[in-house]
Design an enzyme around this catalytic site. Structure first.
Site, short mmCIF file in Angstrom:
data_model
loop_
_atom_site.label_atom_id
_atom_site.label_comp_id
_atom_site.label_asym_id
_atom_site.label_seq_id
_atom_site.Cartn_x
_atom_site.Cartn_y
_atom_site.Cartn_z
N ILE A 40 39.04 43.23 44.61
CA ILE A 40 39.67 42.32 43.66
C ILE A 40 39.06 40.93 43.78
O ILE A 40 38.58 40.54 44.84
CB ILE A 40 41.21 42.30 43.89
CG1 ILE A 40 41.93 41.45 42.84
CG2 ILE A 40 41.56 41.90 45.31
CD1 ILE A 40 43.46 41.60 42.85
N CYS A 41 39.07 40.22 42.67
CA CYS A 41 38.64 38.82 42.58
C CYS A 41 37.13 38.71 42.79
O CYS A 41 36.36 39.26 42.03
CB CYS A 41 39.44 37.96 43.55
SG CYS A 41 39.30 36.18 43.23
N ALA A 42 36.69 38.04 43.84
CA ALA A 42 35.26 37.91 44.12
C ALA A 42 34.70 39.12 44.85
O ALA A 42 33.49 39.35 44.86
CB ALA A 42 35.00 36.64 44.94
#
Length: 182
Positions: free
Chosen positions: A100-102
């Site tokens: 998730i995210c980066a």
């Protein structure tokens, strides 16, 4: 079913602990793994005591690897030999991998996004380098790779992980129990 959630110094707390909570509510065995020690401090200064240190990882018991984002946590995950070897093992054994995210960038750097659709926090996509297709969706599943775009979607991400491991009905049951609008 056993999920390993990997925490490195500077991880995004919501993206790490929401899946831990939801998966455990759904009956999944979850082990938090500290990269660099057993107590890891998140991006917002919250220290978390991990279940095991990276040297205690047992690849044969992993059904799913979960990588939370956050900075500089994502950088530290990407630098970790434990993560690199774990992702190679997961790809070889066709295990679930979630980021998730980066953190989907760590999957891309390790070749797991080749020919796949993925999402991530804006600015961490790199179709040319990863040989994948960035969708900009809040959540994207392609085979046994699940990616999400950020902390705001941590609950949805966590419920998708639970559905992958325990079935959709269990995910719906846990979602209803916490008053999540499904």
């Amino acid at each position: 079913m056993t999920a390993y959630v990997f925490l490195a110094e500077g991880f995004e707390e919501v993206e790490a602990l929401t899946p831990v909570d939801i998966l455990r509510r759904g009956g999944v065995t979850v082990k938090t793994v500290g990269i660099g020690g057993k107590t890891i401090t998140g991006a917002h200064g919250i220290p978390v005591g991990c279940d095991i240190a990276e040297e205690d990882v047992i690849p044969d018991e992993i059904d799913m690897m979960v990588l939370p984002g956050g900075m500089p946590g994502t950088i530290h995950l990407g630098e970790s030999l434990t993560i690199q070897e774990g992702l190679a093992y997961a790809a070889q054994e066709d295990l679930w991998v979630a980021a998730i995210c980066a953190a989907p960038s760590v999957l891309g750097e390790n070749g797991l996004l080749h020919g796949r659709k993925y999402t991530c926090y804006p600015g961490f996509e790199n179709d040319e380098k990863y040989h994948g297709t960035y969708t900009a969706a809040p959540l994207q599943q392609d085979g046994k790779i699940i990616t999400a775009n950020g902390a705001g979607n941590a609950m949805t991400f966590a419920l998708y992980l639970l559905a992958a491991l325990q079935g959709e009905e269990k995910a719906l049951e846990v979602g209803r129990s916490i008053q999540m609008k499904l």
